[in-house]
Design a protein around this motif. Structure first.
Motif, PDB file in Angstrom:
ATOM      1  N   ILE A   7       0.846  -1.190   0.000  1.00  0.00           N
ATOM      2  CA  ILE A   7       0.000   0.000   0.000  1.00  0.00           C
ATOM      3  C   ILE A   7       0.883   1.242   0.000  1.00  0.00           C
ATOM      4  O   ILE A   7       1.724   1.425   0.886  1.00  0.00           O
ATOM      5  N   ASN A   8       0.708   2.072  -1.010  1.00  0.00           N
ATOM      6  CA  ASN A   8       1.375   3.369  -1.038  1.00  0.00           C
ATOM      7  C   ASN A   8       0.499   4.385  -0.306  1.00  0.00           C
ATOM      8  O   ASN A   8      -0.720   4.385  -0.469  1.00  0.00           O
ATOM      9  N   TYR A   9       1.117   5.264   0.483  1.00  0.00           N
ATOM     10  CA  TYR A   9       0.323   6.227   1.238  1.00  0.00           C
ATOM     11  C   TYR A   9       1.133   7.481   1.522  1.00  0.00           C
ATOM     12  O   TYR A   9       2.354   7.502   1.397  1.00  0.00           O
ATOM     13  N   GLU A  10       0.422   8.528   1.912  1.00  0.00           N
ATOM     14  CA  GLU A  10       1.027   9.805   2.261  1.00  0.00           C
ATOM     15  C   GLU A  10       0.351  10.320   3.522  1.00  0.00           C
ATOM     16  O   GLU A  10      -0.874  10.252   3.634  1.00  0.00           O
ATOM     17  N   VAL A  11       1.144  10.830   4.450  1.00  0.00           N
ATOM     18  CA  VAL A  11       0.636  11.285   5.747  1.00  0.00           C
ATOM     19  C   VAL A  11       0.841  12.784   5.886  1.00  0.00           C
ATOM     20  O   VAL A  11       1.905  13.316   5.561  1.00  0.00           O
ATOM     21  N   PHE A  12      -0.193  13.462   6.385  1.00  0.00           N
ATOM     22  CA  PHE A  12      -0.124  14.882   6.689  1.00  0.00           C
ATOM     23  C   PHE A  12      -0.526  15.096   8.145  1.00  0.00           C
ATOM     24  O   PHE A  12      -1.485  14.497   8.625  1.00  0.00           O
ATOM     25  N   GLY A  13       0.184  15.981   8.834  1.00  0.00           N
ATOM     26  CA  GLY A  13      -0.204  16.387  10.178  1.00  0.00           C
ATOM     27  C   GLY A  13       0.019  15.313  11.221  1.00  0.00           C
ATOM     28  O   GLY A  13       0.548  14.241  10.959  1.00  0.00           O
ATOM     29  N   SER A  14      -0.418  15.635  12.432  1.00  0.00           N
ATOM     30  CA  SER A  14      -0.299  14.718  13.568  1.00  0.00           C
ATOM     31  C   SER A  14      -1.546  14.825  14.426  1.00  0.00           C
ATOM     32  O   SER A  14      -2.281  15.817  14.374  1.00  0.00           O
ATOM     33  N   GLY A  15      -1.773  13.791  15.222  1.00  0.00           N
ATOM     34  CA  GLY A  15      -2.942  13.756  16.086  1.00  0.00           C
ATOM     35  C   GLY A  15      -3.777  12.527  15.823  1.00  0.00           C
ATOM     36  O   GLY A  15      -3.262  11.462  15.471  1.00  0.00           O
ATOM     37  N   PHE A  16      -5.091  12.659  15.990  1.00  0.00           N
ATOM     38  CA  PHE A  16      -6.001  11.526  15.822  1.00  0.00           C
ATOM     39  C   PHE A  16      -6.021  11.084  14.355  1.00  0.00           C
ATOM     40  O   PHE A  16      -6.251  11.902  13.452  1.00  0.00           O
ATOM     41  N   PRO A  17      -5.812   9.793  14.070  1.00  0.00           N
ATOM     42  CA  PRO A  17      -5.676   9.353  12.677  1.00  0.00           C
ATOM     43  C   PRO A  17      -7.001   9.231  11.932  1.00  0.00           C
ATOM     44  O   PRO A  17      -8.007   8.766  12.476  1.00  0.00           O
ATOM     45  N   ILE A  18      -6.967   9.664  10.672  1.00  0.00           N
ATOM     46  CA  ILE A  18      -8.088   9.500   9.746  1.00  0.00           C
ATOM     47  C   ILE A  18      -7.557   8.816   8.499  1.00  0.00           C
ATOM     48  O   ILE A  18      -6.621   9.310   7.860  1.00  0.00           O
ATOM     49  N   LEU A  19      -8.149   7.690   8.141  1.00  0.00           N
ATOM     50  CA  LEU A  19      -7.784   6.972   6.923  1.00  0.00           C
ATOM     51  C   LEU A  19      -8.699   7.447   5.801  1.00  0.00           C
ATOM     52  O   LEU A  19      -9.921   7.415   5.935  1.00  0.00           O
ATOM     53  N   ILE A  20      -8.101   7.880   4.687  1.00  0.00           N
ATOM     54  CA  ILE A  20      -8.850   8.522   3.610  1.00  0.00           C
ATOM     55  C   ILE A  20      -8.690   7.711   2.326  1.00  0.00           C
ATOM     56  O   ILE A  20      -7.570   7.425   1.895  1.00  0.00           O
ATOM     57  N   MET A  21      -9.838   7.357   1.715  1.00  0.00           N
ATOM     58  CA  MET A  21      -9.840   6.466   0.557  1.00  0.00           C
ATOM     59  C   MET A  21     -10.576   7.099  -0.620  1.00  0.00           C
ATOM     60  O   MET A  21     -11.710   7.554  -0.493  1.00  0.00           O
ATOM     61  N   HIS A  22      -9.919   7.096  -1.758  1.00  0.00           N
ATOM     62  CA  HIS A  22     -10.402   7.747  -2.967  1.00  0.00           C
ATOM     63  C   HIS A  22     -11.354   6.843  -3.747  1.00  0.00           C
ATOM     64  O   HIS A  22     -11.607   5.695  -3.379  1.00  0.00           O
ATOM     65  N   SER A  23     -11.847   7.359  -4.859  1.00  0.00           N
ATOM     66  CA  SER A  23     -12.752   6.597  -5.722  1.00  0.00           C
ATOM     67  C   SER A  23     -11.962   5.682  -6.655  1.00  0.00           C
ATOM     68  O   SER A  23     -10.740   5.785  -6.777  1.00  0.00           O
ATOM     69  N   MET A  24     -12.667   4.804  -7.329  1.00  0.00           N
ATOM     70  CA  MET A  24     -12.024   3.853  -8.233  1.00  0.00           C
ATOM     71  C   MET A  24     -11.441   4.576  -9.451  1.00  0.00           C
ATOM     72  O   MET A  24     -12.041   5.504  -9.990  1.00  0.00           O
ATOM     73  N   GLY A  25     -10.252   4.124  -9.875  1.00  0.00           N
ATOM     74  CA  GLY A  25      -9.681   4.594 -11.122  1.00  0.00           C
ATOM     75  C   GLY A  25      -8.781   5.800 -11.020  1.00  0.00           C
ATOM     76  O   GLY A  25      -8.277   6.272 -12.047  1.00  0.00           O
ATOM     77  N   THR A  26      -8.543   6.331  -9.824  1.00  0.00           N
ATOM     78  CA  THR A  26      -7.640   7.461  -9.650  1.00  0.00           C
ATOM     79  C   THR A  26      -6.674   7.109  -8.517  1.00  0.00           C
ATOM     80  O   THR A  26      -6.344   5.947  -8.328  1.00  0.00           O
TER      81      THR A  26
END
Length: 266
Positions: A7-26
């Motif tokens: 899994i490739n990922y990018e992290v911004f900021g610090s604190g309570f974690p939020i996992l963010i998932m995009h739409s299909m095909g991008t």
């Protein structure tokens, strides 16, 4: 590395974690540009933007062939990246379907959820008739046929500003998506999760935000109404003059609603 790839990922900021998932095909960049400004006013959250399996820089192995495999890889990623923690979820379209799958399996870990134009566990969708409210032929004529087809499929307001958002945010991920997988027969054989999200529970008490477009001819809006009762602590918004790409066509109101959700979470 995760169970069936990486899994490739990018992290911004610090604190309570939020996992963010995009739409299909991008890829994850389609979410970063419009979500990050929200956190200029709402601090103390760590934003984890992932490339869904078979998207962006996320690699899948030869045995990978279904949404269950998608979910397996993401759950493995969560276990390795934010183990033994509470976290929140944001999912757009197919990413919202996977967010429902995560919540189904990890109810004690998920503190809150935001679903945007989300796909549902439905083999037949109730869809409004396809409409186009704005169409800038001059701008559309400058696009190559593949991009134009995607724009005309996904946007109901096809003006210069929205085309710019699409080209800058959606198109880069389209260029690097794993087309061999996405264009295979996996949708016919493995699109639906084996375990229907939420089928075994009447109420989910996590603070939720559900936003749908009234003119969304991809995922619709009428089928989503059951989520109002399923999530009693929810805000549910049906945005007029918004199709499937509501984060483009109604950006400001989506950002404001997400800000309200984040404040409720914190």
């Amino acid at each position: 590395m995760v169970e069936k790839g990486s899994i490739n990922y990018e992290v911004f900021g610090s604190g309570f974690p939020i996992l963010i998932m995009h739409s299909m095909g991008t890829d994850h960049r389609s979410m970063v540009s419009w979500i990050e400004p929200i956190f200029e006013k709402v601090p103390d959250f760590q934003r984890i933007y992932i490339d869904l399996p078979a998207h962006g820089g996320s690699v899948v192995d030869e045995s990978f062939n279904s949404s269950d495999d998608m979910l397996t890889n993401i759950l493995d990623f969560i276990d390795k990246t934010i183990p033994n923690q509470l976290y929140s979820l944001i999912g757009l379209s197919y990413g919202g379907y996977l967010a429902q799958g995560i919540l189904h399996h990890r109810r004690k870990e998920v503190k809150s959820i935001c679903l945007l134009a989300t796909a549902l566990h439905l083999k037949e969708r109730t869809l409004p008739e396809k409409v186009v409210l704005l169409k800038d032929e001059m701008q559309l004529n400058e696009l190559n046929p593949d991009i134009r087809t995607a724009v005309e499929t996904l946007l109901i307001c096809q003006n210069k500003m929205n085309l710019g958002y699409f080209l800058n945010e959606i198109q880069p991920g389209r260029l690097v998506a794993n087309k061999n997988f996405l264009m295979s027969n996996w949708k016919e054989k493995g699109y639906f999760l084996a375990d229907e999200p939420f089928h075994d529970i009447e109420l989910l008490l996590q603070p939720a935000l559900i936003i749908v477009g009234k003119q969304d001819s991809i995922c619709g809006y009428q089928d989503h109404l059951f989520l109002i009762e399923k999530f009693p602590n929810s805000t549910f918004a049906i945005l007029d003059q918004a199709g499937h790409m509501l984060q483009i066509e109604k950006r400001k109101i989506v950002q404001d609603l997400m800000t309200d959700w984040l404040l409720r979470v914190s």
